[in-house]
Design a protein around this motif. Sequence first.
Motif, PDB file in Angstrom:
ATOM      1  N   THR A   1     -11.301 -40.000  22.691  1.00 49.46           N
ATOM      2  CA  THR A   1     -10.149 -39.644  22.841  1.00 49.46           C
ATOM      3  C   THR A   1      -9.120 -40.111  21.515  1.00 49.46           C
ATOM      4  OG1 THR A   1      -7.938 -39.931  24.123  1.00 49.46           O
ATOM      5  CG2 THR A   1      -9.751 -41.662  24.105  1.00 49.46           C
ATOM      6  N   THR A   2      -8.242 -39.530  21.300  1.00 50.02           N
ATOM      7  CA  THR A   2      -7.311 -39.703  20.167  1.00 50.02           C
ATOM      8  C   THR A   2      -6.002 -39.392  20.242  1.00 50.02           C
ATOM      9  OG1 THR A   2      -7.160 -39.723  17.806  1.00 50.02           O
ATOM     10  CG2 THR A   2      -7.596 -37.655  18.764  1.00 50.02           C
ATOM     11  N   THR A   3      -5.049 -39.801  19.437  1.00 53.38           N
ATOM     12  CA  THR A   3      -3.584 -39.354  19.900  1.00 53.38           C
ATOM     13  C   THR A   3      -3.100 -38.800  18.481  1.00 53.38           C
ATOM     14  OG1 THR A   3      -3.043 -40.802  21.479  1.00 53.38           O
ATOM     15  CG2 THR A   3      -1.132 -40.202  20.266  1.00 53.38           C
ATOM     16  N   VAL A   4      -2.630 -37.438  18.691  1.00 56.73           N
ATOM     17  CA  VAL A   4      -2.286 -36.752  17.335  1.00 56.73           C
ATOM     18  C   VAL A   4      -0.882 -36.563  17.234  1.00 56.73           C
ATOM     19  CG1 VAL A   4      -2.513 -34.605  16.116  1.00 56.73           C
ATOM     20  CG2 VAL A   4      -4.288 -35.545  17.463  1.00 56.73           C
TER      21      VAL A   4
ATOM     22  N   VAL B   1       2.338 -30.979  21.754  1.00 57.56           N
ATOM     23  CA  VAL B   1       1.033 -30.272  22.534  1.00 57.56           C
ATOM     24  C   VAL B   1       0.611 -28.807  22.294  1.00 57.56           C
ATOM     25  CG1 VAL B   1       1.920 -29.684  24.849  1.00 57.56           C
ATOM     26  CG2 VAL B   1      -0.091 -31.174  24.759  1.00 57.56           C
ATOM     27  N   THR B   2       1.754 -28.197  22.024  1.00 62.55           N
ATOM     28  CA  THR B   2       1.350 -26.643  21.758  1.00 62.55           C
ATOM     29  C   THR B   2       0.494 -26.374  20.758  1.00 62.55           C
ATOM     30  OG1 THR B   2       3.616 -26.596  21.051  1.00 62.55           O
ATOM     31  CG2 THR B   2       3.300 -25.546  23.125  1.00 62.55           C
ATOM     32  N   GLU B   3       0.916 -27.241  19.591  1.00 59.52           N
ATOM     33  CA  GLU B   3       0.177 -27.114  18.181  1.00 59.52           C
ATOM     34  C   GLU B   3      -1.011 -27.557  18.364  1.00 59.52           C
ATOM     35  OE1 GLU B   3       0.943 -28.676  13.726  1.00 59.52           O
ATOM     36  OE2 GLU B   3       2.883 -28.389  15.044  1.00 59.52           O
ATOM     37  N   VAL B   4      -1.310 -28.625  19.012  1.00 61.90           N
ATOM     38  CA  VAL B   4      -2.675 -29.276  18.996  1.00 61.90           C
ATOM     39  C   VAL B   4      -3.447 -28.395  19.823  1.00 61.90           C
ATOM     40  CG1 VAL B   4      -3.875 -31.517  19.764  1.00 61.90           C
ATOM     41  CG2 VAL B   4      -1.606 -31.584  18.840  1.00 61.90           C
ATOM     42  N   PHE B   5      -2.973 -27.795  20.897  1.00 64.49           N
ATOM     43  CA  PHE B   5      -3.767 -27.029  21.810  1.00 64.49           C
ATOM     44  C   PHE B   5      -4.248 -25.954  20.976  1.00 64.49           C
ATOM     45  CE2 PHE B   5      -4.061 -23.487  24.640  1.00 64.49           C
ATOM     46  CZ  PHE B   5      -4.977 -23.745  25.617  1.00 64.49           C
TER      47      PHE B   5
ATOM     48  N   GLU C   1       6.573 -37.114  21.170  1.00 62.36           N
ATOM     49  CA  GLU C   1       6.314 -36.547  20.096  1.00 62.36           C
ATOM     50  C   GLU C   1       4.768 -36.208  19.751  1.00 62.36           C
ATOM     51  OE1 GLU C   1       8.263 -37.804  16.688  1.00 62.36           O
ATOM     52  OE2 GLU C   1       7.180 -39.716  16.656  1.00 62.36           O
ATOM     53  N   SER C   2       4.008 -36.976  20.655  1.00 65.58           N
ATOM     54  CA  SER C   2       2.373 -36.901  20.217  1.00 65.58           C
ATOM     55  C   SER C   2       1.685 -36.179  21.339  1.00 65.58           C
ATOM     56  CB  SER C   2       1.882 -38.316  19.737  1.00 65.58           C
ATOM     57  OG  SER C   2       2.561 -38.907  18.676  1.00 65.58           O
ATOM     58  N   THR C   3       0.443 -36.037  20.988  1.00 64.76           N
ATOM     59  CA  THR C   3      -0.448 -35.470  22.137  1.00 64.76           C
ATOM     60  C   THR C   3      -1.588 -36.253  22.203  1.00 64.76           C
ATOM     61  OG1 THR C   3       0.293 -33.199  21.481  1.00 64.76           O
ATOM     62  CG2 THR C   3      -1.546 -33.334  22.751  1.00 64.76           C
ATOM     63  N   GLU C   4      -2.068 -36.881  23.685  1.00 70.24           N
ATOM     64  CA  GLU C   4      -3.368 -37.187  23.693  1.00 70.24           C
ATOM     65  C   GLU C   4      -4.324 -36.188  23.886  1.00 70.24           C
ATOM     66  OE1 GLU C   4      -3.143 -40.003  26.890  1.00 70.24           O
ATOM     67  OE2 GLU C   4      -1.436 -41.028  26.146  1.00 70.24           O
ATOM     68  N   VAL C   5      -5.477 -36.598  23.016  1.00 74.32           N
ATOM     69  CA  VAL C   5      -6.537 -35.409  23.359  1.00 74.32           C
ATOM     70  C   VAL C   5      -7.789 -36.180  23.736  1.00 74.32           C
ATOM     71  CG1 VAL C   5      -8.085 -33.993  21.908  1.00 74.32           C
ATOM     72  CG2 VAL C   5      -5.834 -34.237  21.329  1.00 74.32           C
ATOM     73  N   HIS C   6      -8.299 -35.834  25.140  1.00 75.94           N
ATOM     74  CA  HIS C   6      -9.395 -36.386  25.847  1.00 75.94           C
ATOM     75  C   HIS C   6     -10.634 -35.383  25.699  1.00 75.94           C
ATOM     76  CE1 HIS C   6      -6.842 -39.524  27.537  1.00 75.94           C
ATOM     77  NE2 HIS C   6      -5.680 -38.660  27.533  1.00 75.94           N
ATOM     78  N   VAL C   7     -11.585 -35.627  25.186  1.00 78.00           N
ATOM     79  CA  VAL C   7     -12.689 -34.720  25.093  1.00 78.00           C
ATOM     80  C   VAL C   7     -14.030 -35.183  25.893  1.00 78.00           C
ATOM     81  CG1 VAL C   7     -14.369 -33.498  23.188  1.00 78.00           C
ATOM     82  CG2 VAL C   7     -12.048 -34.279  22.635  1.00 78.00           C
ATOM     83  N   GLY C   8     -14.577 -34.329  26.619  1.00 80.83           N
ATOM     84  CA  GLY C   8     -15.646 -34.575  27.160  1.00 80.83           C
ATOM     85  C   GLY C   8     -16.787 -33.475  26.594  1.00 80.83           C
ATOM     86  N   LEU C   9     -18.053 -34.173  26.297  1.00 83.72           N
ATOM     87  CA  LEU C   9     -19.328 -33.057  26.105  1.00 83.72           C
ATOM     88  C   LEU C   9     -20.328 -33.388  26.831  1.00 83.72           C
ATOM     89  CD1 LEU C   9     -18.998 -33.006  22.292  1.00 83.72           C
ATOM     90  CD2 LEU C   9     -17.893 -31.385  23.614  1.00 83.72           C
ATOM     91  N   VAL C  10     -20.924 -32.564  27.265  1.00 88.39           N
ATOM     92  CA  VAL C  10     -22.370 -32.644  28.052  1.00 88.39           C
ATOM     93  C   VAL C  10     -23.399 -31.677  27.423  1.00 88.39           C
ATOM     94  CG1 VAL C  10     -23.416 -32.461  30.464  1.00 88.39           C
ATOM     95  CG2 VAL C  10     -21.004 -32.798  30.097  1.00 88.39           C
ATOM     96  N   TYR C  11     -24.607 -32.564  26.988  1.00 86.82           N
ATOM     97  CA  TYR C  11     -25.736 -31.917  26.422  1.00 86.82           C
ATOM     98  C   TYR C  11     -26.837 -31.860  27.560  1.00 86.82           C
ATOM     99  CZ  TYR C  11     -23.068 -32.133  22.092  1.00 86.82           C
ATOM    100  OH  TYR C  11     -22.137 -31.832  20.844  1.00 86.82           O
ATOM    101  N   ASP C  12     -27.593 -30.746  27.767  1.00 85.33           N
ATOM    102  CA  ASP C  12     -28.565 -30.787  28.637  1.00 85.33           C
ATOM    103  C   ASP C  12     -29.720 -31.157  27.758  1.00 85.33           C
ATOM    104  OD1 ASP C  12     -30.116 -30.697  30.791  1.00 85.33           O
ATOM    105  OD2 ASP C  12     -29.564 -28.598  31.346  1.00 85.33           O
ATOM    106  N   ILE C  13     -30.187 -32.389  27.539  1.00 86.20           N
ATOM    107  CA  ILE C  13     -31.342 -32.502  26.348  1.00 86.20           C
ATOM    108  C   ILE C  13     -32.647 -31.993  27.131  1.00 86.20           C
ATOM    109  CG2 ILE C  13     -32.396 -33.970  24.714  1.00 86.20           C
ATOM    110  CD1 ILE C  13     -29.628 -35.349  24.319  1.00 86.20           C
ATOM    111  N   PRO C  14     -33.432 -31.118  26.389  1.00 81.46           N
ATOM    112  CA  PRO C  14     -34.606 -30.808  26.915  1.00 81.46           C
ATOM    113  C   PRO C  14     -35.753 -31.692  26.541  1.00 81.46           C
ATOM    114  CG  PRO C  14     -34.244 -29.552  24.900  1.00 81.46           C
ATOM    115  CD  PRO C  14     -33.113 -30.444  25.231  1.00 81.46           C
ATOM    116  N   GLY C  15     -36.755 -31.667  27.270  1.00 82.55           N
ATOM    117  CA  GLY C  15     -38.159 -32.331  26.910  1.00 82.55           C
ATOM    118  C   GLY C  15     -38.710 -32.038  25.640  1.00 82.55           C
ATOM    119  N   GLY C  16     -39.931 -32.527  25.290  1.00 78.66           N
ATOM    120  CA  GLY C  16     -40.602 -32.172  24.131  1.00 78.66           C
ATOM    121  C   GLY C  16     -39.903 -32.366  22.957  1.00 78.66           C
ATOM    122  N   ALA C  17     -40.462 -31.787  21.858  1.00 80.66           N
ATOM    123  CA  ALA C  17     -40.109 -31.931  20.486  1.00 80.66           C
ATOM    124  C   ALA C  17     -38.743 -31.965  20.314  1.00 80.66           C
ATOM    125  CB  ALA C  17     -40.949 -31.086  19.514  1.00 80.66           C
ATOM    126  N   ILE C  18     -37.867 -30.705  20.636  1.00 79.05           N
ATOM    127  CA  ILE C  18     -36.541 -30.683  20.474  1.00 79.05           C
ATOM    128  C   ILE C  18     -35.919 -31.750  21.073  1.00 79.05           C
ATOM    129  CG2 ILE C  18     -34.675 -29.241  21.143  1.00 79.05           C
ATOM    130  CD1 ILE C  18     -36.285 -26.824  20.928  1.00 79.05           C
TER     131      ILE C  18
END
Lengths: 180, 391
Positions: A6-9, A13-17, A96-113
Amino acid sequence: MELTATTTVRKPVTEVFAFWRDLQNLPTFMGHLEEVRTTGDRTSHWVADAPFGQNVEWDAEIVEEVQAERIAWRSTGDADVPNAGVVRFVPAPDGESTEVHVGLVYDIPGGAIGKAVARYFGEEPHQQLDDDLRRFKQVLETGEVVRSDGAPWGKRARKEFPQRPAQPLSDAELEKGPDA
Amino acid sequence: MRANTWAGRNKVEVRDVPDPKILNSRDAIVRITSTAICGSDLHLVDGYVPTMQDGDVLGHEFMGEVVEVGSGVAADRLRVGDRVVVPFPIACGACAACAAGLYSCCENTNPNAGISEKMFGHPTAGIFGYSHLTGGFAGGQAQYARVPFADVGPLKIESDLTDEQVLFLSDILPTGYMGADMCDIQPTDVVAVWGAGPVGQFAMDSARVLGAAKVIAIDKEPYRLQMAEQAGHTPVNFEEVDVRSRLLELTGGRGPDKCIDAVGLEATHGSAHISAYDRVKQAVRSETDRPHALRQAIMSCRSGGVVSVIGVYGGLIDKFPAGAWMNRSLTLRTGQCHVHRYMKPLLDRIERGELDPTRIITHTLPLDEAERGFEMFKNKEDNCEKVVLKP
Ligand SMILES: NC(=O)c1ccc[n+]([C@@H]2O[C@H](COP(=O)([O-])OP(=O)(O)OC[C@H]3O[C@@H](n4cnc5c(N)ncnc54)[C@H](O)[C@@H]3O)[C@@H](O)[C@H]2O)c1
Ligand SMILES: [Zn+2]
Ligand SMILES: [Zn+2]
């Protein structure tokens, strides 16, 4: 694997979005992304630089969009590393600022990759996302990613330690551009 | 171009390096006419600040002439040919810290913010020539420097003041002034300043300008104490007297109302025993800083007083007198200087003759003799107080 950051910019909010919603902007600050191309109203094609040299590509679609509040997307088709993300935009208490909350999910496969992906993210995978958001903030607040002599290649700063000395770039280094 | 570089612990070397170029659109390139060696440079060279690398260009106190500006610098802010003094912290002018006047805590100018955040809890601004922890920016002990956010930091000098009169607006004059400013000085205040180096001298002058009743200078170098005395301050030599007793004597037993630490992490101690304790801990890295001056300032300050810290600390200290600080209602204030905040008002004070920054300059050398300058300044040779280098 789930990552949050998360960060605050200091922008409304309209501009950040709007900046995030234009997904083609993401590679300007996200370390691993080479390109995001909009292919339709809610669909896009993503290219990431992969740990094993080649690029990884996948298609994604926006699955939820609430104006100036929230964007969520996920990969479609048979992506090598299925992934999804959500960003929430919240007005900060300063009015005047916007909090930005990011969540990412990676479904990491098995094997070499899977192994290669794990190695790519390293021991502290959240750092990469923290750094991505720092650059996001820089771009919105100052117009560009700040370069120094020691860390001239914005998106790679953290991975290069020791860095090049804090001494001006040679002409050859300069020609490589900001994302060498 | 020629530039003075870090060449390992206790070693600097003037070398040929590439000329700087514009890397960001709001950069300017400055041809440096005067630059200086700072006590902070000694911390870097002595090896107390991590993330220095061989070849890093040193120097964060410099001024000169703008020879190139990036496409993003508006002409009404800065043009080629302008004569400027450059503040040592790099500030974007747009983040919440900058908006609050906390320029040395700018949230956007440190490309290595992640490392700084690990050490300090939150990241700090980029600084010229001051390790990779503060961004890895090449410094100003050189013929030219690249100045990012050139439309925010550099102060234009439009009058005919000499370089020597305005150079120290880049760091030590604002830093000394901030040390006094943080003390919230009242006309009845006795202000004690630990360290009669360049920063301490300017803290003393600033305390006087801000109306202190008496200013006390604490150091062990007779020539530095003499310099302070000539400027009207009361000297105390910590190798000759017990500082706390002397301060009580000078204040009718109250202790100084305001105390300024202008020494920082390489303080020495009158008592060899205590000094050895901290040196050993510092050597084995279980303590990174030697806080004698800070400890003494806290113990000496009158109850309810202010301890203002402008000497630099980088890491951890041992035996912090938390009991004295807490039980006696002391206020501790500190910071890398928010130079941008003070440059213009201090320029005005110089123009009005209220402050004379030139009084501390003892040596002027060509840039190529930077190594000798560092040695003299560090070892206090030839009564060295401040070295100005001419590229
Ligand atoms: N806060 C900032 O933004 C900022 C800016 C510039 C410099 N600084 C710091 O200010 C400090 C002083 O800088 P300077 O250029 O004057 O350096 P300097 O090394 O010339 O001066 C330090 C002085 O402290 C004296 N000293 C050592 N131990 C002492 C003790 N126990 N009690 C009293 N005096 C003692 C030394 O004899 C010396 O004269 C350094 O730590 C420097 O890094 C901070
Ligand atoms: Zn300095
Ligand atoms: Zn800022």
